[in-house]
Design a protein around this motif. Structure first.
Motif, short mmCIF file in Angstrom:
data_model
loop_
_atom_site.label_atom_id
_atom_site.label_comp_id
_atom_site.label_asym_id
_atom_site.label_seq_id
_atom_site.Cartn_x
_atom_site.Cartn_y
_atom_site.Cartn_z
N ASP A 140 0.85 -1.18 0.00
CA ASP A 140 0.00 0.00 0.00
C ASP A 140 0.90 1.24 0.00
OD1 ASP A 140 -1.57 2.25 0.79
OD2 ASP A 140 -3.03 0.91 1.70
N ALA A 153 0.41 4.23 0.77
CA ALA A 153 0.23 5.13 1.91
C ALA A 153 0.83 4.58 3.20
CB ALA A 153 -1.26 5.41 2.12
N THR A 154 0.81 3.25 3.36
CA THR A 154 1.24 2.65 4.62
C THR A 154 2.42 1.70 4.48
OG1 THR A 154 -0.27 0.76 4.36
CG2 THR A 154 -1.15 2.75 5.43
N ASN A 155 2.76 1.34 3.25
CA ASN A 155 3.80 0.34 2.97
C ASN A 155 3.43 -1.04 3.52
OD1 ASN A 155 6.27 -0.12 1.57
ND2 ASN A 155 7.33 -0.34 3.52
#
Length: 279
Positions: free
Chosen positions: A59, A61-63
């Motif tokens: 993701d 945005a969050t890795n």
């Protein structure tokens, strides 16, 4: 009743209660047919290469590791009563990792191909197929004859493009380019170094949604194959337990819900397969 008699009576009741609870406790710690290592650790180590959205990716945005395969793997783990530990590796290392026991299974956008069945047992869980796409609007796949088309060299796609070209472009064969993964193929496509590229049909709706108007799908998939979970042949117990878990997920609606979540409804299979045949 005297105190000694009362004490003995209490002990008898306690012993009866413990005996009555024993079957429930044994059931809770049952291995469910799993190999001893997994049954004892209650951990399932799954090999994955997170570069194939929407099946597996990080993701932005969050890795965090996410995707359909990740959700399905976690659901299988829940069915088996184990914790899934995702082991990131290269695609080239997946097969040797599972055959040597460094990981327990593969769940990473791997196609069920006959040559892979020689060393792996492959449990099919989703339909797929190779499909052309381009940044240009191409009406007919045959318009790619004589053009340059790329696909990840780690997959079967370069060979499948060549085979399709031999059947449809005898006068002007396609120039096939093996790339460093599907992301590299898309990069070369947008840079104009490729005229078209090939990925699994299940991935194209997702990448098209991420970049509206950037990529155009050409025709229909020109191959049909199942995506599969891979297992070493040294012990079939985990393989068989996972097959049962997948059937349960189909029956209770979890499988369909996860397909809907990732826009993969058209890739559903009615029956789980083992090495290309109904399991």
């Amino acid at each position: 009743m005297s105190r000694p008699v009362l004490l003995l009576a209490c002990l008898a009741v306690a012993a009866t209660a413990c005996t009555a609870k024993a079957p429930e406790n044994l059931k809770a710690t049952s291995d469910g047919g799993l190999p001893p290592k997994i049954a004892e650790s209650r951990t399932l180590v799954v090999g994955n290469v997170p570069n194939y959205p929407p099946l597996e990716f990080k993701d932005p945005a969050t890795n965090k590791l996410t995707g359909f395969d990740i959700d399905l793997g976690e659901a299988v783990g829940k069915q088996l009563g184990v914790t899934v530990k995702w082991q990131e590796t290269s695609f080239e290392q997946l097969q040797s990792a599972v055959t040597t026991g460094r990981i327990d299974m593969i769940l990473s956008g791997m196609s069920d191909l006959p040559e892979r069945r020689e060393t792996l047992d492959l449990v099919g869980y989703m339909s797929s197929g190779a499909q052309f796409f381009s940044t240009a609007k191409v009406a007919d796949p045959k318009d790619l004859c004589g053009k340059t088309v790329g696909a990840s060299r780690r997959t079967s796609f370069p060979g499948e493009i060549k085979k399709w070209s031999e059947q449809n472009c005898s006068a002007k064969p396609i120039k096939v380019v093996g790339t460093e993964g599907s992301a590299d193929a898309r990069t070369q496509l947008t840079q104009g170094r490729l005229d078209a590229a090939v990925q699994g049909s299940e991935t194209l709706p997702y990448i098209s949604k991420q970049d509206p108007g950037k990529f155009n799908v050409i025709g229909e998939p020109f191959t049909q194959v199942n995506q599969a979970m891979g297992f070493g042949k040294q012990d079939p117990r985990l393989r068989d337990a996972v097959i049962k878990a997948l059937r349960a997920l189909q029956q209770d609606g979890t499988y369909a819900r996860l397909l809907d979540k990732w826009g993969l409804q058209g890739n559903a299979i009615k029956q789980v397969t083992l090495n290309g045949a109904a399991a």
